[in-house]
Scaffold this active site. Structure first.
Site, PDB file in Angstrom:
ATOM      1  N   HIS A   1      -6.129  -7.547  23.546  1.00 23.39           N
ATOM      2  CA  HIS A   1      -5.609  -6.316  22.964  1.00 23.39           C
ATOM      3  C   HIS A   1      -5.889  -6.279  21.470  1.00 23.39           C
ATOM      4  O   HIS A   1      -5.986  -5.219  20.870  1.00 23.39           O
ATOM      5  CB  HIS A   1      -4.098  -6.232  23.176  1.00 23.39           C
ATOM      6  CG  HIS A   1      -3.715  -5.817  24.559  1.00 23.39           C
ATOM      7  ND1 HIS A   1      -3.898  -6.612  25.653  1.00 23.39           N
ATOM      8  CD2 HIS A   1      -3.162  -4.665  25.018  1.00 23.39           C
ATOM      9  CE1 HIS A   1      -3.472  -5.984  26.731  1.00 23.39           C
ATOM     10  NE2 HIS A   1      -3.020  -4.797  26.383  1.00 23.39           N
TER      11      HIS A   1
HETATM   12  N1  LIG Z   1      -0.565  -3.123  37.711  1.00 18.68           N
HETATM   13  C1  LIG Z   1      -0.057  -1.888  37.606  1.00 18.68           C
HETATM   14  N2  LIG Z   1      -0.061  -1.041  38.666  1.00 18.68           N
HETATM   15  C2  LIG Z   1       0.423   0.209  38.575  1.00 18.68           C
HETATM   16  N3  LIG Z   1       0.948   0.724  37.452  1.00 18.68           N
HETATM   17  C3  LIG Z   1       0.995  -0.061  36.374  1.00 18.68           C
HETATM   18  C4  LIG Z   1       0.495  -1.403  36.380  1.00 18.68           C
HETATM   19  N4  LIG Z   1       0.660  -1.913  35.134  1.00 18.68           N
HETATM   20  C5  LIG Z   1       1.225  -0.943  34.394  1.00 18.68           C
HETATM   21  N5  LIG Z   1       1.425   0.160  35.128  1.00 18.68           N
HETATM   22  C6  LIG Z   1       1.978   1.434  34.684  1.00 18.68           C
HETATM   23  O1  LIG Z   1       1.528   1.680  33.379  1.00 18.68           O
HETATM   24  C7  LIG Z   1       2.625   2.093  32.567  1.00 18.68           C
HETATM   25  C8  LIG Z   1       2.404   1.630  31.141  1.00 18.68           C
HETATM   26  O2  LIG Z   1       1.293   2.290  30.614  1.00 18.68           O
HETATM   27  P1  LIG Z   1       0.839   2.064  29.125  1.00 18.68           P
HETATM   28  O3  LIG Z   1      -0.111   3.125  28.785  1.00 18.68           O
HETATM   29  O4  LIG Z   1       2.023   1.896  28.257  1.00 18.68           O
HETATM   30  O5  LIG Z   1       0.031   0.714  29.214  1.00 18.68           O
HETATM   31  P2  LIG Z   1       0.521  -0.718  28.729  1.00 18.68           P
HETATM   32  O6  LIG Z   1       1.401  -1.315  29.751  1.00 18.68           O
HETATM   33  O7  LIG Z   1       1.028  -0.649  27.343  1.00 18.68           O
HETATM   34  O8  LIG Z   1      -0.867  -1.468  28.750  1.00 18.68           O
HETATM   35  P3  LIG Z   1      -1.172  -2.875  28.139  1.00 18.68           P
HETATM   36  O9  LIG Z   1      -1.301  -3.796  29.316  1.00 18.68           O
HETATM   37  O10 LIG Z   1      -2.443  -2.653  27.417  1.00 18.68           O
HETATM   38  O11 LIG Z   1      -0.068  -3.248  27.235  1.00 18.68           O
HETATM   39  C9  LIG Z   1       3.830   1.451  33.204  1.00 18.68           C
HETATM   40  O12 LIG Z   1       4.973   2.206  32.926  1.00 18.68           O
HETATM   41  C10 LIG Z   1       3.489   1.434  34.676  1.00 18.68           C
HETATM   42  O13 LIG Z   1       3.893   2.629  35.324  1.00 18.68           O
END
Ligand SMILES: Nc1ncnc2c1ncn2[C@@H]1O[C@H](COP(=O)(O)OP(=O)(O)OP(=O)(O)O)[C@@H](O)[C@H]1O
Ligand SMILES: [Mg+2]
Lengths: 133, 205
Positions: free
Chosen positions: A9
């Site tokens: 990241h």
């Molecule tokens: N493996 C997964 N399968 C399905 N949905 C997921 C998964 N991982 C995360 N999510 C969804 O993505 C959302 C988060 O999206 P966001 O854009 O904030 O990415 P992030 O988690 O910050 O990514 P990063 O891993 O880069 O930190 C969560 O609320 C969830 O609904």
């Protein structure tokens, strides 16, 4: 030689891991950083990763090291993007800690290991005790 | 359907931008406080890439998917991107035949599940999307209209969001919090529900 791609990241982390790998690597060895977003903010970018994989490949395949969450999702997405554009590159994602794994993997690539042995060496660091316990 | 696919994408962008801070706030509680920023950046980039003259359903969905993949920056990028790409694969010209819509919905759902290696009950997008899909198909299969199907799907998605408050996250960043994730609604399930709401609103316009 097997190419290495570092996905984090944080661009600082991926650049830093590349620097650490380079200390022991060959001059011509392809070790490429694909960290952060274009504006250097934190995040992962599947297109950037796909380009890095393409640039790291010299015919012997590419081993990718990724940190967590979307670093893995975006790398898998990148592999699909390459497949869909019929780029025939062998890619593996190492199930290993990013710093120690990348160093072990890139040294194995440097001494002539193939993709499978680089993957094995990288994943072995999971059971390797730092404290010699 | 007389409205263009472009008008739907724009409606999605608008609702995401309107709720950007709300989504980021939800993500601050159980994640890394970027979901709203990520989604807004993604949908803004997509709308910028498209023009009102883009009328081909498959093509627009494909462009939207690739646009999200290359600009969101978080887990929701590959997830929502895959959703659009998979729907594009089964879209048929510009027909909005209800059965084709069901197939597109199904392909999109399967795509997200496969990409995220997640199933219902893990506090993700899927907790809103799967019940929404099931409700949508049920209405269409029993001869209901697309509007009725969208209404039921939205209702089911909202219930799905409520359900995410009661469970522990086992996928994504929130999974690092374990028990502490209980009591908070999932940002991804919430953004999916907002997208569905924008589709219904645009449909009824
Ligand atoms: N493996 C997964 N399968 C399905 N949905 C997921 C998964 N991982 C995360 N999510 C969804 O993505 C959302 C988060 O999206 P966001 O854009 O904030 O990415 P992030 O988690 O910050 O990514 P990063 O891993 O880069 O930190 C969560 O609320 C969830 O609904
Ligand atoms: Mg987040």
């Amino acid at each position: 030689m097997v190419g290495i791609v570092i996905v984090s990241h944080s661009n600082k982390i991926s650049e830093g891991v590349v620097d650490m790998c380079r200390e022991m690597a060959g001059k011509e060895q392809k070790i490429i950083s694909a960290g952060g977003l274009d504006d250097y903010s934190l995040g992962t970018d599947a297109v950037k990763i796909a380009n890095a994989i393409e640039n790291a490949d010299s015919g012997d395949g590419v081993l990718v090291f990724a940190d967590l969450g979307s670093a893995i999702l975006s790398t898998e997405m990148a592999i699909d993007i390459l497949k869909d554009s019929s780029k025939d590159i062998r890619v593996e994602i190492a199930d290993a800690p990013i710093v120690e794994g990348a160093i072990a993997g890139s040294i194995e690539a440097y001494i002539g290991g193939n993709l499978e042995s680089c993957l094995t060496k990288a994943e072995e660091v999971k059971i390797f005790s730092k404290l010699n316990k | 359907m007389e409205k263009t696919v472009y008008s739907y994408i724009k409606a999605m962008r608008d609702i995401i931008v309107e709720n950007k801070d709300f989504l980021t706030q939800l993500d601050a509680e159980i994640g890394d406080a970027d979901h709203g920023t990520n989604m807004a950046r993604g949908f803004n980039a997509v709308v910028e890439k498209l023009s009102e003259e883009d009328l081909d359903l498959k093509n627009v969905l494909k462009k939207a998917g690739m646009g999200l993949i290359s600009s969101v920056g978080g887990a929701s990028g590959p997830l929502y991107g895959t959703m659009f790409l998979k729907a594009a694969n089964v879209a048929v010209d510009n027909t909005m035949d209800p059965n084709v819509l069901c197939q597109m919905f199904k392909a999109a759902l399967d795509g997200v599940k496969e990409r995220g290696k997640a199933t219902k009950g893990e506090k993700t997008i899927i907790d809103a999307m799967e019940p929404a899909y099931e409700a949508f198909v049920e209405v269409i299969d029993s001869g209901g209209s697309v509007q009725q199907a969208l209404e039921k799907a939205l209702e089911a998605a909202k219930e799905g969001v409520e359900y995410t408050k009661t469970i522990i996250a086992t996928k994504g960043r929130a999974s690092y919090l374990g028990e502490r994730s209980i009591g908070h609604q999932d940002p991804g399930a919430t953004s999916f529900t907002l997208l569905l709401e924008s589709i219904l609103k645009n449909y009824m316009k």
